[in-house]
Design an enzyme around this catalytic site. Structure first.
Site, PDB file in Angstrom:
ATOM      1  CD  GLU A 158     -24.140 -33.114 -12.943  1.00  0.00           C
ATOM      2  OE1 GLU A 158     -25.178 -32.813 -13.545  1.00  0.00           O
ATOM      3  OE2 GLU A 158     -24.106 -33.298 -11.716  1.00  0.00           O
ATOM      4  CG  HIS A 192     -32.971 -35.296  -1.714  1.00  0.00           C
ATOM      5  ND1 HIS A 192     -33.605 -34.259  -2.337  1.00  0.00           N
ATOM      6  CD2 HIS A 192     -31.783 -35.450  -2.342  1.00  0.00           C
ATOM      7  CE1 HIS A 192     -32.841 -33.803  -3.325  1.00  0.00           C
ATOM      8  NE2 HIS A 192     -31.732 -34.509  -3.351  1.00  0.00           N
ATOM      9  CG  HIS A 193     -29.826 -33.586   3.742  1.00  0.00           C
ATOM     10  ND1 HIS A 193     -28.900 -34.048   4.649  1.00  0.00           N
ATOM     11  CD2 HIS A 193     -31.041 -33.717   4.345  1.00  0.00           C
ATOM     12  CE1 HIS A 193     -29.526 -34.441   5.755  1.00  0.00           C
ATOM     13  NE2 HIS A 193     -30.829 -34.268   5.595  1.00  0.00           N
ATOM     14  CD  GLU A 194     -29.905 -29.795  -4.492  1.00  0.00           C
ATOM     15  OE1 GLU A 194     -29.884 -30.848  -5.148  1.00  0.00           O
ATOM     16  OE2 GLU A 194     -28.923 -29.009  -4.426  1.00  0.00           O
ATOM     17  CG  HIS A 242     -26.475 -36.798  -6.903  1.00  0.00           C
ATOM     18  ND1 HIS A 242     -27.221 -37.020  -8.044  1.00  0.00           N
ATOM     19  CD2 HIS A 242     -26.335 -38.010  -6.310  1.00  0.00           C
ATOM     20  CE1 HIS A 242     -27.522 -38.299  -8.130  1.00  0.00           C
ATOM     21  NE2 HIS A 242     -27.011 -38.932  -7.089  1.00  0.00           N
ATOM     22  CD  GLU A 243     -25.869 -32.212  -8.286  1.00  0.00           C
ATOM     23  OE1 GLU A 243     -26.381 -32.993  -9.106  1.00  0.00           O
ATOM     24  OE2 GLU A 243     -26.300 -32.065  -7.128  1.00  0.00           O
ATOM     25  CD  GLU A 303     -25.307 -36.576 -10.546  1.00  0.00           C
ATOM     26  OE1 GLU A 303     -26.286 -36.730 -11.275  1.00  0.00           O
ATOM     27  OE2 GLU A 303     -25.065 -35.490  -9.962  1.00  0.00           O
ATOM     28  CD  GLU A 360     -29.319 -35.702 -12.809  1.00  0.00           C
ATOM     29  OE1 GLU A 360     -29.938 -36.110 -11.821  1.00  0.00           O
ATOM     30  OE2 GLU A 360     -28.517 -34.758 -12.771  1.00  0.00           O
TER      31      GLU A 360
HETATM   32  C1  NOJ Z   1     -29.434 -33.035  -9.315  1.00  0.00           C
HETATM   33  C2  NOJ Z   1     -29.294 -34.453  -8.910  1.00  0.00           C
HETATM   34  O1  NOJ Z   1     -28.329 -35.110  -9.684  1.00  0.00           O
HETATM   35  C3  NOJ Z   1     -30.643 -35.094  -9.057  1.00  0.00           C
HETATM   36  O2  NOJ Z   1     -30.541 -36.490  -8.803  1.00  0.00           O
HETATM   37  C4  NOJ Z   1     -31.625 -34.435  -8.146  1.00  0.00           C
HETATM   38  O3  NOJ Z   1     -32.899 -34.966  -8.381  1.00  0.00           O
HETATM   39  C5  NOJ Z   1     -31.673 -32.931  -8.393  1.00  0.00           C
HETATM   40  N1  NOJ Z   1     -30.367 -32.395  -8.420  1.00  0.00           N
HETATM   41  C6  NOJ Z   1     -32.474 -32.223  -7.316  1.00  0.00           C
HETATM   42  O4  NOJ Z   1     -31.811 -32.332  -6.090  1.00  0.00           O
HETATM   43 CA    CA Z   2     -26.539 -34.052 -11.043  1.00  0.00          CA
END
Ligand code: NOJ
Ligand code: CA
Length: 699
Positions: free
Chosen positions: A169, A408-410, A478-479, A497, A503
């Site tokens: 990033e 969403h799974h963070e 993402h990541e 991503e 963002e």
């Molecule tokens: C980073 C992600 O790129 C973003 O889209 C997300 O909102 C945040 N992490 C929280 O999960």
């Molecule tokens: Ca990100």
């Protein structure tokens, strides 16, 4: 699907001290030979001129055996391959996979170890990989480094980001090869993880341009069960060498026979459009392993997302309480929580009214009070909603409105924890009919010591795609590691991503105005990106007068990104209330499809500009996106891609005369014209600007 595999002589020549393979166009050739020390060596030429000078190949094993010298060629063979295949979703409805191949079976003198090296030559470039063949018994081995060289012919202009084992990033740097030096960068802004251990290593894809105007791109394809390849840069001799991302104890890859490395790719052309339009990376991946793909659909979506990034609401329910364990502790609402049932219904209404397929909700589940910075193993269980998010009511409401919910799974990098919960998390998705999930891996990886780009995590990301496929679920990570075409094999892996997304413009120094003119030559070669375009309220001061952050764009450019940044998953990222203010411009986001019959890159120069037109997969309409960097740009394009003898209504969304990404980003105007395939259109793009056009046939 027709495939031809025949033995061919004309593309395969014995040269003085090796063998040569040509592309079917004959423009590109690769020479392979063994040096007098038995070292595997290759070089690449384009129209007779060397573009990769003689470069060594090899792999070092942990037991001390270096598979890079003392080889003899035991056998070799050539073949050619030509087939058309149909991607489930894509820039093209069908793709040609056409290459010539040569394989060398090598044997090392004292160790008796066998190594195969396979080359494929396409019209856009060369690919090769190492193969570790069957012996009489299965062998387990540890790769301690790969020794692939790419010796360049000069001090090329280069678009690069630093080698960080945990993140891509970053803003791109445009410098000569000799000027690559991470110590000269300001890395303070943003959330880059800075797992960097030398100043002279970059990530791939590495896009370059030679002084003579040749475009070169070095990348890899089909990264499975192997770490990501970064590139060590010799800034004096212009040589690049593979550097595999290590695991916690410094090993690179655990393999057994038979196995292969990913493909190493070198694309070359005098026309930059050949690089951006190339399907070589996809072609180097295995065909789809999913038989019934009818459930894999393109998606345009809105979501409870940007409002957290701009600071209007929060992911967490209890504010800054920073609970020690919000999974077990009683939480008191802070009043700023974004993912409430009521707010979600507002987004569902908006999606239904404007024809969006999906609604993403972040911050719906318990854990966000302590998700970041604590490096805790069990932050999320992916199944427990916050008290103010009624998942059943939301699911029923969405269904009644014909809108799909996006899960969403963070994971906050806690990968073991995610794998342990994955089946239960997917059961919840199926129960409430969520067809897709956005995953996230913010922060360092837990178990500690692993890196996002190491073999373990490559396997994790691919594993999640496969498990989701078993359950007919689509995934957008993402990541993650940057994609290398695995979505050909698992087309449910619809986007990722894995680069600096829109963002960053909300809360950091942001993305340079040229960012989106570089991504198609780098990150996007490996697969679709969830860039999240469509920001109309460009300056963050509109939320808080003390803020100076802004998206480095004009409003019209945000529209053009839906065409220039190919993805079957596209977010309309701004807030519903902001779109309500500019409904005429919003119309383009409503009209633009996310799946295509065909695409034509009309103009392209990395770091400067890109103009592409695409034809809707399901209608006769065409869409154009043109973007520029920080410089204004005037150009004229021919509409000869339109069908002859047809009239089209063109709706042109363009920068206003006084538009400028910094001084006046929201100035735009919309023009309607009747056009045919004989029409020429002048496009005037502001600094940091763009143009978006829809062409709908008039019956
Ligand atoms: C980073 C992600 O790129 C973003 O889209 C997300 O909102 C945040 N992490 C929280 O999960
Ligand atoms: Ca990100």
């Amino acid at each position: 699907m027709k495939k031809t595999v025949t033995f061919i002589a004309f593309i395969f020549l014995w040269t003085m001290n090796g063998q040569q393979l040509q592309s079917s166009s004959k423009d590109i050739s690769v020479d392979f030979s063994l040096s007098n020390k038995g070292e595997p060596t290759y070089k690449v030429t384009y129209k007779g001129k060397e573009v990769i000078k003689p470069s060594k190949l090899g792999v070092s094993l942990k037991n001390g055996i270096a598979l890079n010298k003392n080889f003899t060629i035991v056998d070799s063979g050539t073949s050619t391959f030509d087939e058309m295949w149909t991607p489930v979703l894509g820039e093209e409805a069908s793709i040609r996979n056409h290459y010539n191949q040569m394989t060398f079976h090598l044997k090392q003198k004292e160790s008796n170890k066998k190594l195969d090296i396979v080359f494929k030559v396409y019209d856009e470039g060369v690919a090769f990989r190492y193969e570790f063949p069957f012996g009489t018994k299965v062998e387990y081995f540890i790769v301690s480094e790969e020794n692939t060289e790419f010796n360049l012919t000069g001090d090329h202009k280069t678009f690069w980001i630093p080698s960080d084992y945990d993140s891509q990033e970053y803003n791109y740097n445009e410098t000569k090869l000799s000027e690559i030096d991470i110590s000269k960068l300001n890395l303070e802004n943003g959330i880059a993880l800075k797992t960097i251990d030398t100043n002279f290593r970059v990530q791939s894809p590495l896009m370059m341009k030679s002084a003579e105007g040749l475009y070169l791109n070095i990348f890899e394809a089909a990264v499975t069960n192997y770490p990501v390849m970064h590139l060590d840069v010799d800034t004096k001799n212009f040589n690049l060498t593979s550097h595999l991302v290590p695991n916690a104890i410094g090993d690179k890859a655990y393999l057994r026979t038979p196995s292969t490395t990913p493909w190493r790719t070198i694309m070359v052309s005098e026309d930059a459009r050949d690089i951006v339009s190339s399907k070589m990376i996809l072609n180097l991946n295995e065909p789809s392993k999913i038989e019934d793909t009818s459930w894999i659909k393109p998606m345009k979506y809105v979501g409870i997302w940007w409002e957290m990034h701009v600071g209007i609401s929060t992911w967490d329910y209890a504010g800054s309480q920073n609970a020690q364990n919000s999974l077990t502790q009683e939480l008191l609402p802070s009043g700023k929580h974004g993912a409430t049932t009521e707010n979600t219904k507002r987004y569902i209404d908006f999606a239904a009214k404007h024809g969006f397929d999906g609604v993403l909700v972040e911050g719906w589940n318990v854990g966000w009070e302590d998700w970041f910075g604590n490096w805790k193993e069990d932050v999320f269980d992916f199944t427990t909603p916050y008290p103010d998010f009624d998942i059943e009511e939301v699911a029923n409401y969405a269904k009644s409105k014909g809108v799909k919910m996006i899960m969403h799974h963070e994971t906050s990098g806690s990968v073991g924890n995610y794998e342990r919960h994955l089946d239960r998390a997917m059961d919840l998705m199926k129960k409430y009919e969520y067809p897709a999930v956005k995953t996230g891996y913010v922060g360092k990886i837990i178990p500690r010591g692993e890196y996002h780009d190491g073999q373990t995590m490559v396997n994790h990301f691919n594993f999640v795609a496969r498990r989701m496929a078993d359950n007919q679920l689509m995934v957008n990570s993402h990541e993650s590691t940057r994609p290398t075409g695995y979505h050909r094999t698992y087309p449910n892996y619809i986007a990722a991503e894995a680069a600096r997304g829109n963002e960053f413009n909300a809360w950091s120094n942001g993305n340079l105005p040229f960012h989106e003119t570089v991504l198609p030559f780098t990150r996007l070669l490996g697969g679709p990106m969830d860039y999240t375009p469509g920001i109309f309220e460009i300056k963050m001061s509109s939320y808080d007068p003390s803020k100076t952050e802004q998206v480095h764009t004009t409003l019209a450019k945000q529209l053009a990104l839906y065409v220039t940044m190919y993805s079957p998953l596209q977010m309309a990222a701004d807030l519903p209330e902001n779109y309500e203010k500019y409904l005429d411009a919003f119309q383009f986001i409503k009209d633009v499809p996310a799946d295509w019959q065909t695409s034509k890159y009309l103009e392209a120069e990395p770091g400067d500009y890109l103009t592409v037109v695409r034809k809707d997969k399901n209608s006769e309409s065409w869409f154009l996106g043109a973007i520029t960097d920080e410089n204004p740009r005037n150009t004229e394009i021919k509409l000869d891609f339109l069908s002859p003898n047809k009239k089209y209504k063109a709706i042109i969304y363009q920068d206003g005369k006084d538009a400028h990404w910094e001084k006046n980003p929201k100035s735009y105007n919309i023009k309607k014209e009747t056009v045919t395939n004989k029409t020429k259109l002048k496009l005037n793009l502001a600094a940091g600007g763009g143009t978006a056009i829809s062409f709908m046939p008039i019956d």
